[in-house]
Scaffold this motif. Structure first.
Motif, mmCIF file in Angstrom:
data_model
loop_
_atom_site.group_PDB
_atom_site.id
_atom_site.type_symbol
_atom_site.label_atom_id
_atom_site.label_comp_id
_atom_site.label_asym_id
_atom_site.label_seq_id
_atom_site.Cartn_x
_atom_site.Cartn_y
_atom_site.Cartn_z
ATOM 1 N N ASP A 1 48.764 38.974 44.336
ATOM 2 C CA ASP A 1 48.545 38.390 42.922
ATOM 3 C C ASP A 1 47.806 39.344 42.178
ATOM 4 O O ASP A 1 47.840 40.513 42.329
ATOM 5 C CB ASP A 1 47.808 37.075 43.032
ATOM 6 C CG ASP A 1 46.717 37.025 43.882
ATOM 7 O OD1 ASP A 1 46.263 38.404 44.335
ATOM 8 O OD2 ASP A 1 45.919 36.091 44.163
ATOM 9 N N CYS A 2 47.508 39.037 40.741
ATOM 10 C CA CYS A 2 46.927 39.849 39.888
ATOM 11 C C CYS A 2 45.634 40.675 40.477
ATOM 12 O O CYS A 2 44.689 40.015 41.049
ATOM 13 C CB CYS A 2 46.493 39.148 38.645
ATOM 14 S SG CYS A 2 45.609 40.352 37.350
ATOM 15 N N ARG A 3 45.888 42.015 40.267
ATOM 16 C CA ARG A 3 44.849 42.731 41.008
ATOM 17 C C ARG A 3 43.279 42.579 39.994
ATOM 18 O O ARG A 3 42.458 42.643 40.523
ATOM 19 C CB ARG A 3 45.216 44.235 40.984
ATOM 20 C CG ARG A 3 46.129 44.337 42.003
ATOM 21 C CD ARG A 3 46.085 45.880 42.619
ATOM 22 N NE ARG A 3 47.506 45.965 43.246
ATOM 23 C CZ ARG A 3 47.974 45.685 44.483
ATOM 24 N NH1 ARG A 3 47.000 45.307 45.258
ATOM 25 N NH2 ARG A 3 49.293 46.095 45.223
ATOM 26 N N ARG A 4 43.751 42.560 38.730
ATOM 27 C CA ARG A 4 42.446 42.415 37.853
ATOM 28 C C ARG A 4 41.710 41.314 37.915
ATOM 29 O O ARG A 4 40.452 41.238 37.866
ATOM 30 C CB ARG A 4 42.949 42.576 36.435
ATOM 31 C CG ARG A 4 41.808 42.879 35.247
ATOM 32 C CD ARG A 4 42.546 43.064 33.778
ATOM 33 N NE ARG A 4 43.543 43.859 33.891
ATOM 34 C CZ ARG A 4 43.698 45.388 33.562
ATOM 35 N NH1 ARG A 4 42.485 45.779 33.294
ATOM 36 N NH2 ARG A 4 44.842 45.819 33.768
ATOM 37 N N VAL A 5 42.610 40.189 38.164
ATOM 38 C CA VAL A 5 41.902 38.866 38.549
ATOM 39 C C VAL A 5 40.921 38.973 39.270
ATOM 40 O O VAL A 5 39.675 38.389 39.672
ATOM 41 C CB VAL A 5 42.652 37.644 38.674
ATOM 42 C CG1 VAL A 5 42.051 36.465 39.045
ATOM 43 C CG2 VAL A 5 43.641 37.171 37.265
ATOM 44 N N PRO B 1 45.950 36.085 34.850
ATOM 45 C CA PRO B 1 46.662 37.495 35.129
ATOM 46 C C PRO B 1 47.055 38.164 33.886
ATOM 47 O O PRO B 1 47.361 37.702 32.838
ATOM 48 C CB PRO B 1 47.903 36.694 35.759
ATOM 49 C CG PRO B 1 47.314 35.260 36.264
ATOM 50 C CD PRO B 1 46.322 34.848 35.298
ATOM 51 N N CYS B 2 46.973 39.367 34.171
ATOM 52 C CA CYS B 2 46.609 40.484 33.223
ATOM 53 C C CYS B 2 47.826 41.045 32.711
ATOM 54 O O CYS B 2 47.897 41.435 31.441
ATOM 55 C CB CYS B 2 45.717 41.578 33.634
ATOM 56 S SG CYS B 2 46.688 42.543 34.752
ATOM 57 N N GLY B 3 49.002 41.009 33.231
ATOM 58 C CA GLY B 3 50.339 41.462 32.800
ATOM 59 C C GLY B 3 50.115 43.257 32.733
ATOM 60 O O GLY B 3 51.185 43.574 31.945
ATOM 61 N N ASN B 4 49.346 43.514 33.409
ATOM 62 C CA ASN B 4 49.069 45.177 33.218
ATOM 63 C C ASN B 4 48.646 45.623 34.777
ATOM 64 O O ASN B 4 47.633 46.724 34.683
ATOM 65 C CB ASN B 4 48.209 45.718 32.220
ATOM 66 C CG ASN B 4 48.237 47.158 31.796
ATOM 67 O OD1 ASN B 4 49.281 47.951 32.252
ATOM 68 N ND2 ASN B 4 47.255 47.878 31.497
ATOM 69 N N CYS B 5 49.006 45.150 35.716
ATOM 70 C CA CYS B 5 48.820 45.762 36.911
ATOM 71 C C CYS B 5 50.283 45.468 37.819
ATOM 72 O O CYS B 5 51.241 45.035 37.267
ATOM 73 C CB CYS B 5 47.769 44.835 37.955
ATOM 74 S SG CYS B 5 48.299 43.247 38.546
ATOM 75 N N ASP B 6 50.128 46.387 38.812
ATOM 76 C CA ASP B 6 51.678 46.275 39.471
ATOM 77 C C ASP B 6 52.097 45.052 39.982
ATOM 78 O O ASP B 6 53.398 44.610 39.816
ATOM 79 C CB ASP B 6 51.711 47.167 40.698
ATOM 80 C CG ASP B 6 50.350 46.927 41.715
ATOM 81 O OD1 ASP B 6 49.799 45.909 41.330
ATOM 82 O OD2 ASP B 6 50.198 47.497 42.648
ATOM 83 N N ASN B 7 51.079 44.088 40.252
ATOM 84 C CA ASN B 7 51.823 42.653 40.843
ATOM 85 C C ASN B 7 52.136 41.877 39.813
ATOM 86 O O ASN B 7 52.911 40.960 39.980
ATOM 87 C CB ASN B 7 50.505 42.064 41.648
ATOM 88 C CG ASN B 7 50.374 42.605 42.997
ATOM 89 O OD1 ASN B 7 51.231 43.489 43.621
ATOM 90 N ND2 ASN B 7 49.295 42.635 43.453
ATOM 91 N N CYS B 8 51.430 42.045 38.561
ATOM 92 C CA CYS B 8 51.792 41.309 37.450
ATOM 93 C C CYS B 8 53.236 41.937 36.920
ATOM 94 O O CYS B 8 54.081 41.038 36.527
ATOM 95 C CB CYS B 8 50.795 41.253 36.323
ATOM 96 S SG CYS B 8 49.307 40.456 36.474
ATOM 97 N N LEU B 9 53.356 43.073 36.636
ATOM 98 C CA LEU B 9 54.486 43.731 36.395
ATOM 99 C C LEU B 9 55.763 43.655 37.072
ATOM 100 O O LEU B 9 57.020 43.363 36.599
ATOM 101 C CB LEU B 9 54.559 45.133 35.861
ATOM 102 C CG LEU B 9 53.307 45.422 34.921
ATOM 103 C CD1 LEU B 9 53.012 46.857 34.908
ATOM 104 C CD2 LEU B 9 53.839 44.982 33.646
HETATM 105 ZN ZN ZN Z 1 47.456 41.757 36.566
#
Ligand code: ZN
Ligand code: ADP
Length: 623
Positions: free
Chosen positions: A378-382, A394-402
């Protein structure tokens, strides 16, 4: 600052006239206010958040000298040079100065001719350092990289503990401790050791312009080469490796492919280290290949990527190292290749260290958090922010989001794997490494299988439906979660752990994370400030029309020549973001130039005429 009648007298005026920035960011204004009121503070801001202004502006506005304590003596020169370009009276005292220059700086300080003095802690704490300060009026003490006081931390500096005495000697002078490394225990330690009391200003640790990516490590060096080639040609970046040998090999490999790559580690001659650091700071587009000895406090704003070929041993380390990318706020990437060897290697380093058990337990816990981040689906930034006690979505700017990985329930496969390990050991009274176990699972006959008669095991061939790569993926996830042990001291043989039983009994479910091969990071988010473009200077260029891009290039050429002439790094003249804004806005007068973020009064006066000439296209950039 001396009370010249035209000098700015509020924080906003200082920000606009001296730095040329339109507005404060986040907590900056609140911290400045607090220090102007004579109180102590702890400031936690991520790298690139703008910590320096928090003490520089109060130092200018309060009567007397602002004393900045920093362990990063190699960087003081650039920090001071950047301040001088803004017209601020700054100097530094550390072991790199010759005696004559040091005397001159001391005299300037005594005569009240300095606004800011940067000092190494041991210098400040020496007899001569303290007696110098006794003879000065002091506006404030800023203690940078304050986490160095933490005995558990990776940057522990014994001298930092003694800085507590500043309070006894100068009870009236406000102190501010600043850091970007911020788990809760470290925060408490800083306050307790350095401040006793003091308000905490904690900013969001999010670095929205950094895209986090973790790729499956196959051949790390080849993957690195492909990553830089396809996404960061000509960009400035840092590549972190664990060992000095790897550093040198990787730097050589990249250089062999035509990249401006330089090695940096503590084992190189100091003269070479200094030269490589200088080139990294001064030139555009250098890739520094380094051990983590490199980079603390590097404030080069236009580092477009940070790549890890080996996994850091904690999230703090990862966050600090990746944080060196994109301080200018433009798109940047944090890329890491991660594999089973990282888990095994890091666990082994802890095992072999001479630290006591408490420290080993702490290190293991930190490593496990890092592993969970690397394994995350899941989202790495979270997850990263949660580690610093910050909630997010969720950030929309990490590999798992994209590019969300496919999750398969692999509980049954995990049971097959664990029971094969168990049965092989039972049958042969010895343990086996991954290759053999996977051969048994996939029903692959061979000399070793025959010798041990493992083809007779009930699990022989029950895992033919999964590829070898899938089995290795699963194995790594089990190891990361302590559901399986790799004995690095004995040929990497596999052992079950107490927790393995939970999986075998079906009490714990396991998921296998699968990504189509080769799609890592290829898909891009659509729209969004930091999301739409590939990172890098190319992102800057793509934001510009072709005419603007041509001007931007001219401005960069001019900047390189000017930086050389002034003996300062290119970014000290102007950062990319400012050149970009100039290329788009094309101001036609000195007054209009003032509206550009990053152009303060002094730089407008010094560089304005040249810039206007370039904008009108009448002057060649080398003139
Ligand atoms: Zn993310
Ligand atoms: P750090 O927190 O890592 O020490 P710095 O103080 O070096 O960060 O600031 C990072 C960059 O952001 C610098 O280039 C700085 O000039 C810029 N910056 C800081 N505050 C502002 C602001 N209010 N507006 C615009 N740029 C800013």
């Amino acid at each position: 600052m001396n009370a010249r009648h035209d000098s700015p007298s509020t924080p906003e005026e200082v920000l606009q006239h001296i730095w040329g920035y339109p507005a404060f960011r986040g907590q900056q204004r609140a911290v400045i206010e607090h220090l102007l009121g004579g109180r102590d503070a702890l400031v936690l801001m991520p790298t690139g958040g703008g910590k320096s202004l928090c003490f520089q502006i109060p130092a200018l506005l309060r009567e007397g000298l602002g004393v900045v304590v920093s362990p990063l003596i190699a960087l003081m020169q650039d920090q001071v040079a950047a301040l001088r370009e803004l017209g601020i009276r700054a100097a530094f005292l550390n072991s790199t100065l010759d005696a004559q220059t040091a005397r001159e700086v001391q005299q300037q300080a005594r005569r009240g001719e300095l606004d800011l003095l940067y000092m190494a802690p041991e210098r400040l704490l020496s007899e001569s350092g303290l007696s110098l300060l006794e003879g000065c009026r002091i506006a404030l003490f800023a203690i940078d990289e304050a986490h160095c006081v933490s005995q558990w931390g990776h940057d522990f500096r014994p001298e930092y503990g003694q800085l507590a005495m500043l309070r006894e000697r100068w009870p009236q002078v406000p102190r501010v401790a600043l850091t970007a490394t911020a788990d809760v225990p470290t925060r408490h330690e800083i306050v307790q050791r350095l401040l006793h009391d003091g308000t905490e200003f904690v900013s969001s640790f999010d670095r929205p312009n950094i895209r986090y990516r973790v790729v499956e490590k196959r051949d790390g060096r080849v993957q690195l080469l492909q990553f830089i080639r396809s996404e960061h040609t000509g960009d400035c970046g840092v590549v972190y490796c664990l060992s000095r040998n790897t550093v040198e090999e990787v730097a050589q490999m990249l250089a062999g492919h035509g990249m401006a790559a330089l090695p940096y580690h503590a084992g190189l001659p100091s003269e070479m280290r200094a030269r490589h650091l200088r080139r990294f700071l001064d030139e555009d587009g250098i890739v520094m290949v380094a051990t983590i000895a490199f980079g603390m406090g590097i404030d080069k704003p236009d580092v477009r990527f940070v790549a890890h070929l080996d996994m850091p041993k904690s999230i703090e380390g990862y966050f600090q190292e990746t944080g060196r990318a994109g301080r200018d706020g433009l798109p940047a990437q944090a890329w890491m290749a991660y594999g089973l060897s990282d888990v095994v290697q890091q666990r082994r380093l802890i095992e072999l260290s001479e630290a006591d058990d408490a420290y080993k337990r702490l290190s293991t816990a930190k490593l496990d958090s890092m592993l969970a981040l690397a394994e995350a689906a899941d989202c790495r930034r979270v997850r990263l922010l949660a580690y610093f006690d910050e909630a997010s979505t969720p950030c929309g700017n990490c590999d798992n989001c994209l590019n969300p990985p496919e999750l398969i329930d692999a509980t049954e496969a995990a049971q097959k794997l664990l029971s094969t390990i168990y049965r092989c050991r039972q049958a042969s009274n010895t343990s086996f490494a991954a290759t053999h176990i996977i051969d048994v699972l996939r029903g692959k006959r061979g000399e070793k299988i025959d010798r041990h008669s493992h083809h007779a095991l009930s699990t022989f061939g029950i895992g033919a439906d999964l590829s070898e790569a899938d089995w290795r993926l699963l194995l790594r996830q089990l190891v990361a979660q302590h559901l399986l042990d790799v004995d690095a001291a004995h040929f990497n043989v596999l052992h079950l752990t107490d927790a393995s039983r939970e999986v075998l009994r079906g009490q714990r479910r396991i998921h296998l994370k699968r990504r189509e091969p080769g799609t890592e990071g290829k898909r891009r988010a659509k729209g969004g400030a930091a999301g739409g473009q590939s990172a890098g200077t190319r992102a800057v260029m793509q934001a510009l029309s072709s005419a603007d891009a041509a001007l931007f290039e001219r401005l960069r050429t001019w900047r390189a020549a000017t930086a050389k002439e002034h003996g300062v790094p290119a970014y000290v003249v102007f950062p990319d973001a400012t050149l970009q804004a100039i290329a788009i806005a094309r101001p036609v007068s000195l007054d209009a130039l003032r509206g550009i973020s990053g152009v303060g009064d002094k730089k407008r006066d010094n560089f304005g005429p040249a810039l206007l000439g370039l904008i009108e296209g009448q002057v060649s950039p080398d003139a």
